[in-house]
Enzyme design. Sequence first.
Site, PDB file in Angstrom:
ATOM      1  N   GLU A  41      36.275  32.009  -5.607  1.00 28.73           N
ATOM      2  CA  GLU A  41      36.171  32.818  -6.825  1.00 28.73           C
ATOM      3  C   GLU A  41      36.099  34.306  -6.480  1.00 28.73           C
ATOM      4  O   GLU A  41      35.333  34.719  -5.605  1.00 28.73           O
ATOM      5  CB  GLU A  41      34.911  32.394  -7.579  1.00 28.73           C
ATOM      6  CG  GLU A  41      34.669  33.092  -8.897  1.00 28.73           C
ATOM      7  CD  GLU A  41      33.446  32.537  -9.628  1.00 28.73           C
ATOM      8  OE1 GLU A  41      33.211  32.942 -10.768  1.00 28.73           O
ATOM      9  OE2 GLU A  41      32.741  31.687  -9.031  1.00 28.73           O
ATOM     10  N   LYS A 108      38.662  32.339 -16.621  1.00 29.63           N
ATOM     11  CA  LYS A 108      37.440  31.536 -16.680  1.00 29.63           C
ATOM     12  C   LYS A 108      36.926  31.448 -18.114  1.00 29.63           C
ATOM     13  O   LYS A 108      36.695  32.466 -18.776  1.00 29.63           O
ATOM     14  CB  LYS A 108      36.380  32.153 -15.763  1.00 29.63           C
ATOM     15  CG  LYS A 108      35.125  31.314 -15.578  1.00 29.63           C
ATOM     16  CD  LYS A 108      34.206  31.985 -14.543  1.00 29.63           C
ATOM     17  CE  LYS A 108      32.977  31.159 -14.227  1.00 29.63           C
ATOM     18  NZ  LYS A 108      32.125  31.802 -13.200  1.00 29.63           N
ATOM     19  N   CYS A 144      34.691  27.786 -11.139  1.00 27.85           N
ATOM     20  CA  CYS A 144      33.259  27.505 -10.982  1.00 27.85           C
ATOM     21  C   CYS A 144      32.626  26.886 -12.221  1.00 27.85           C
ATOM     22  O   CYS A 144      32.723  25.684 -12.433  1.00 27.85           O
ATOM     23  CB  CYS A 144      32.531  28.788 -10.576  1.00 27.85           C
ATOM     24  SG  CYS A 144      30.977  28.481  -9.690  1.00 27.85           S
TER      25      CYS A 144
END
Length: 542
Positions: A41, A108, A144
């Site tokens: 990330e 994200k 994530c």
Amino acid sequence: MKIALAQLNLLVGDVPGNVDRILGAIDEARSAGAGLVAFSELALCGYPPEDLLFHAGLRDDLAAGIRQVRDAACGIAVVIGYPHREDGRWFNAAALFAEGRRLHLHRKNVLPNYRVFDERRYFAPGTEADCVDLDGLRLGLAVCEDVWEPEVPRRLADGGAQLIIVTNGSPYELGKQPQREKLLAQRASETGVPFAYVNQVGGQDELVFDGASCVIDGSGRPCVRADAFAEGLWYCRLDTSDGAPAKPRRGDLAAFMPEDEEVYRALVAGIRDYVRKSGFENVVLGLSGGIDSALTLALAVDALGADRVLAVMMPYRYTLPMSLEEAESQARALGAQYEVLPISGMVEAMRDTLAELFAGLPEDVTEENIQSRCRGMLLMAISNKQGRLVLATGNKSEYAVGYATLYGDMAGGFAPLKDCTKTRVYRLARYRNTLSPAIPRRVIERPPTAELRPGQLDSDSLPPYEVLDEVLDALMLEDLSVKHIADRGFDPGVVRQVLDRVRLSEYKRRQAPPGVRVTQRAFGRDWRYPIVSGYRPSRTDD
């Protein structure tokens, strides 16, 4: 297809340096025959970049770095995380590059805003979760926190994903590795799709990233697990056919570490990277003959090498012969540099200077703190003159209740044991001695003492550490009240005393150096109590 998980130790803000490491990993994976290599990330800028994202200069570095990675994606596909700017907003994104162009961008969706995370301060949430085709393999990308909730994986599975690649900046805390894999196994069982999970490794300020990247098959079984706290590339072969979920073959599967080894390795990584990434080469610490400084010395030597560590014994009239003997014995045995600098002259000079102001007042903790502050001044002087970073040696139990001297033993640039309670310090010392002799037996067995007055013991001022540490964990990790903690069998008066001392000591902790976070809640990024407050933890339970 053979895929590679690139578990790298990156530096926040050093986009050119990170790009060099990333390009090297791309070349290595391509040479090994991988068709795809995945990075962590925000790999280009490092994680977490925090307010660096507000600087225009970083944007220019990122734009140049993205072009370099895109151009390097020839003969191999690259999945990489980076901050993506669009319509005046930042997105935490993962992109797929192949044959010199970007094929897909995932923004994200789920932005964590708890504990050490504050991503909503910086990023806008994405809303899409689409798949992309790559050489007959349909890929889904996630970042994530996207997989800690079921929605994004479900949407990717509904879109026909045969493999979901997850880029991560997941910091270490005790027990986190099996927790991640349990979560991934749950998502795999929900979707029937395998996951390739790549995490970064190394220390960044108080956070340590343990790596432990992994591949989980569609039934939830781990097929590949990278070593924790190690940098490198780990490979997995995928069998694919006609739109069905890919089937990862079993590869390297590192074992989970026992608890004490795991924490010790995290502390070593945290010291090594904080010192190195801060631009220092050497450290200095005060070695007292007690357990905390003895463990800190062993950690520093393991992290940096004995030739980069200076241990300084600073005796006063209350320093016991045993302390002098064991401090020198340990430093010599570990090969660290060792010096003895008596502080009697400094202490007496300071007391003489203050004598008129203190006339008629009884001696108290003030005189004890003068000793500690003289030691802190010597260590900081060595730091200034020799360019060494000072390692403070205090532990979480002491910092919690203020059993530490501001501008004395709290002076320093980094506090490795800041999130380790006293009872954990003893466990880690015993663990370290299972590797090789490092901490003298008498140091481990002696009653804890600050040696600031004759016959002083920590137990004169504090509850037994076995009690204190359980009360602290109940407060910090569970946010329990006096009543709820006392209901577990603790003396309510002792619990009130501990919680009130924690409250009163906040002003000290705000001035303490950073230290390695190893539990779910440490003093630092995820402990944000006001210094000035009318709240009394014990009042509502009276």
